[in-house]
Structure formats: structure tokens, C-alpha cells
Design an enzyme around this catalytic site. Sequence first.
Site, PDB file in Angstrom:
ATOM      1  N   ARG A   1      16.085  -5.635  -4.111  1.00  0.00           N
ATOM      2  CA  ARG A   1      15.376  -6.660  -3.363  1.00  0.00           C
ATOM      3  C   ARG A   1      13.677  -6.585  -3.972  1.00  0.00           C
ATOM      4  O   ARG A   1      13.340  -5.794  -3.982  1.00  0.00           O
ATOM      5  CB  ARG A   1      15.100  -5.516  -1.768  1.00  0.00           C
ATOM      6  CG  ARG A   1      17.111  -5.481  -1.591  1.00  0.00           C
ATOM      7  CD  ARG A   1      16.308  -4.514  -0.138  1.00  0.00           C
ATOM      8  NE  ARG A   1      17.388  -4.494   0.952  1.00  0.00           N
ATOM      9  CZ  ARG A   1      17.676  -3.809   2.039  1.00  0.00           C
ATOM     10  NH1 ARG A   1      17.174  -3.233   2.347  1.00  0.00           N
ATOM     11  NH2 ARG A   1      18.994  -3.564   2.137  1.00  0.00           N
TER      12      ARG A   1
ATOM     13  N   GLY B   1       0.851  -1.204  -0.220  1.00  0.00           N
ATOM     14  CA  GLY B   1       0.305   0.019  -0.057  1.00  0.00           C
ATOM     15  C   GLY B   1       1.163   1.063  -0.153  1.00  0.00           C
ATOM     16  O   GLY B   1       1.758   2.013   0.813  1.00  0.00           O
ATOM     17  N   LYS B   2       0.678   1.953  -1.134  1.00  0.00           N
ATOM     18  CA  LYS B   2       1.225   3.325  -1.122  1.00  0.00           C
ATOM     19  C   LYS B   2       2.013   3.647   0.394  1.00  0.00           C
ATOM     20  O   LYS B   2       2.406   5.060   0.999  1.00  0.00           O
ATOM     21  CB  LYS B   2       1.236   4.317  -2.194  1.00  0.00           C
ATOM     22  CG  LYS B   2       0.747   3.637  -3.397  1.00  0.00           C
ATOM     23  CD  LYS B   2       1.318   4.221  -4.642  1.00  0.00           C
ATOM     24  CE  LYS B   2       0.625   3.706  -6.001  1.00  0.00           C
ATOM     25  NZ  LYS B   2       1.685   2.407  -6.194  1.00  0.00           N
ATOM     26  N   GLY B   3       0.930   4.311   1.380  1.00  0.00           N
ATOM     27  CA  GLY B   3       0.716   5.105   2.238  1.00  0.00           C
ATOM     28  C   GLY B   3       1.783   4.343   3.416  1.00  0.00           C
ATOM     29  O   GLY B   3       2.290   4.907   3.936  1.00  0.00           O
TER      30      GLY B   3
ATOM     31  N   ASP C   1       7.434   4.995  -3.325  1.00  0.00           N
ATOM     32  CA  ASP C   1       7.529   5.020  -2.391  1.00  0.00           C
ATOM     33  C   ASP C   1       8.614   5.618  -1.155  1.00  0.00           C
ATOM     34  O   ASP C   1       8.471   6.247  -0.384  1.00  0.00           O
ATOM     35  CB  ASP C   1       6.200   3.516  -1.440  1.00  0.00           C
ATOM     36  CG  ASP C   1       5.615   3.563  -2.343  1.00  0.00           C
ATOM     37  OD1 ASP C   1       4.884   4.598  -2.536  1.00  0.00           O
ATOM     38  OD2 ASP C   1       4.818   2.131  -2.656  1.00  0.00           O
TER      39      ASP C   1
ATOM     40  N   THR D   1      10.283  12.073 -11.090  1.00  0.00           N
ATOM     41  CA  THR D   1      10.713  10.673 -11.038  1.00  0.00           C
ATOM     42  C   THR D   1      10.651   9.935 -12.622  1.00  0.00           C
ATOM     43  O   THR D   1       9.485   9.653 -13.051  1.00  0.00           O
ATOM     44  CB  THR D   1      10.654  10.161  -9.852  1.00  0.00           C
ATOM     45  OG1 THR D   1       8.734   9.493  -9.762  1.00  0.00           O
ATOM     46  CG2 THR D   1      10.510  10.558  -8.510  1.00  0.00           C
TER      47      THR D   1
ATOM     48  N   ASP E   1      13.133  -5.956  -8.375  1.00  0.00           N
ATOM     49  CA  ASP E   1      12.070  -5.725  -8.201  1.00  0.00           C
ATOM     50  C   ASP E   1      11.834  -4.026  -7.918  1.00  0.00           C
ATOM     51  O   ASP E   1      12.113  -3.551  -6.870  1.00  0.00           O
ATOM     52  CB  ASP E   1      11.455  -6.439  -7.203  1.00  0.00           C
ATOM     53  CG  ASP E   1       9.671  -6.193  -6.965  1.00  0.00           C
ATOM     54  OD1 ASP E   1       9.242  -5.441  -8.071  1.00  0.00           O
ATOM     55  OD2 ASP E   1       9.702  -6.323  -5.488  1.00  0.00           O
TER      56      ASP E   1
HETATM   57  O1  RIB Z   1       3.590   1.673  -4.854  1.00  0.00           O
HETATM   58  C1  RIB Z   1       3.727   0.331  -4.456  1.00  0.00           C
HETATM   59  C2  RIB Z   1       2.051  -0.605  -3.908  1.00  0.00           C
HETATM   60  O2  RIB Z   1       1.193   0.279  -5.173  1.00  0.00           O
HETATM   61  C3  RIB Z   1       2.168  -1.769  -3.531  1.00  0.00           C
HETATM   62  O3  RIB Z   1       2.839  -2.425  -2.345  1.00  0.00           O
HETATM   63  C4  RIB Z   1       0.857  -1.991  -3.774  1.00  0.00           C
HETATM   64  O4  RIB Z   1       0.191  -2.405  -2.425  1.00  0.00           O
HETATM   65  C5  RIB Z   1       0.066  -1.016  -4.743  1.00  0.00           C
HETATM   66  O5  RIB Z   1      -0.722  -0.173  -3.782  1.00  0.00           O
END
Ligand code: RIB
Length: 308
Positions: free
Chosen positions: A286, A40-42, A253, A221, A247
Site C-alpha cells: 500500500r 515520522g518514524k516515531g 516502522d 531486517t 511503496d
Molecule cells: O520510516 C519512514 C518515515 O521516515 C517517513 O514517514 C518519514 O516521515 C521519515 O521519518
Amino acid sequence: MGNGILVIGSANVDLVVKLDKIPNPGETIGDGQFHQFCGGKGANQAVAAARSGQNVVFAGLVGDDAYGDAVIENLKAASIDTQYLHKEKEAHTGIALISVSSSGENAISIAPGANKKLGIKRIDQLESVIASASLALLQLEIPFETCVRVIELAGQHGTRVMLNPAPSDRRATELIGSTDLLVVNEHEAYDISGLPTESDAEIALAAEWLFDRGAKHVIVTLGSRGVFLKDEIRSEFLPTFEVEAVDTTGAGDAFCGTLACEFSRTDSIEEGIKYALAASAISVTRLGAQEALPTRKEVHAFLAEYSR
Ligand code: RIB
């Protein structure tokens, strides 16, 4: 929370399959390896900032399920204050299905679940937390109106705002004027500005367009090419570090969370970008988004290695 960062955003569980290549529509590919990570981005950006040493409060929603428990535990393990991360009975925890190819590229499908239930009422209850934060960090995986309300309250209390409008949404133009830091990739820059971002000259023009709408610092970016920075005194490409990608999920993020951390700490955009480029370079070596985020010690060791 003293001078810490408040992240209001999404929290997911990422179900990842690493394959030779990402399947085309209608295609099935076997032989993948399965991994489960928190994402999740947050939440990713919150963990990135916390691992770099910032006090972080995370506000959001997960479902009342085992995935939700995993998300909460993971954030607590990163020393993040989770008192405003609630369980929503009517929804499942956000899920991201992620395919990662051998070259590190990804394809992501998201079922947002509880993330989309984070409404304005919850934000109004957070007014004093927003007021005391040094910076509010937002992405667009929660309802757009919720982000609007956070930005309104931040503006009323003089709290700085950093916005990463991902996934992109044209309405983000409405928010730009209230942001101190706007971080977009070239696709988001195109979606929001409507301007092409293929050549260097086009990227510079799109960044200028975003800057002219009121963002104090615009950072585009560009993956392995680094970033483009546009603000009152600078208009320049800044290169990143060359690494072997395993990856790339969550690289943005890693960049945003660590930039928020360093910018709040030092008030220097150059220092912040240098640190954030190193953190995101480490993260792509990673597997996993949150799992891959480096600590402050790792970022410093990496920078020391590269300055030799
Ligand atoms: O930016 C990567 C994230 O986007 C992943 O962790 C996924 O959950 C999505 O929200």
C-alpha cells in the site's frame, strides 16, 4: 497507562510524489502523483502498535501549524494517548519530502523542525510515564541525548527498551547494552558495528557483534529476505512473505511497532517476529507509511491465508 507502550519520537507530515523513477541530482521528472500522509518514524511505529491493539502513549513535538494539527488528529484517530505530544511555538512540524518509484523504492529528504527540539527537560517530566510503561520504544529522529535520557530513566525503573537506531548513528553503540530489543537494517548494522553486512555470513557476524555489546535480542531486517535474529539461544535467518511492493516507505516502522506490540503481549520473540513480518509485508503493498499500516484483523487474515 497500565502495561502499554510508550513511544518517544518523531512525527512528520510526508509529502509524497509517486513517479516512474526517482530523479537523479539535477534531473526533473514530471507526471508524478501527489499524496500527503502523516509520517515520522516515531508516530508510524506508535500507530503500527496501536492498530495491532496495544495501548500506546506517544510523546513528541510538532509545530504550532496546520501540519501539527493533522499529526495530532491522526494519532488520536488511532486511539493513541497524545497528552505528551506538545506544540512547539519556535519550530515547524517535521516534513519529509518523499519520492516513490514504480517499483516501490523511495528517496526521503527530511526537515525535522520541532522533532529536534525535544530536549531532556521534557523527558524528565515523563519519568512516571516511563516508569509505568511495559516498553519504551525509540528511534533516532529526535536528539541523541534525549534518547540517552529516556534509556537512563527506563533503566532506573526496570522498563524494557526497544531501540530502532534509524537514521543510523555510530553513537548508538553506547545505547546497545541497555536495550532488550535492537532492530537495525543491514546499513545501520554496518554503520554501528563497522563490520560489512553484504553476505549472510557477514550479517551473522555483525549481529553477533551487536549482541556481544549487550542487546538481549538483535534483529537485522533484510527487506524482502526477512530478518536475522541473534539472541542467547538463536542465531538464524527467518524468511518473510512474498508480496508485490507498491511503496516500501515505513516498512521498517510497521515491523518495529508491531514487534513491540506482540513482544509486550506474548513475551515471545518468535511470535513477535512472525506477526511483524506479516504486518510489514502488508504495509509495502500500500502507498504511504502510516496510511499503509494494517490492523490486527488484517494481519491475522494475511497469516491465515499464507498458512493454507
Ligand atoms: O520510516 C519512514 C518515515 O521516515 C517517513 O514517514 C518519514 O516521515 C521519515 O521519518
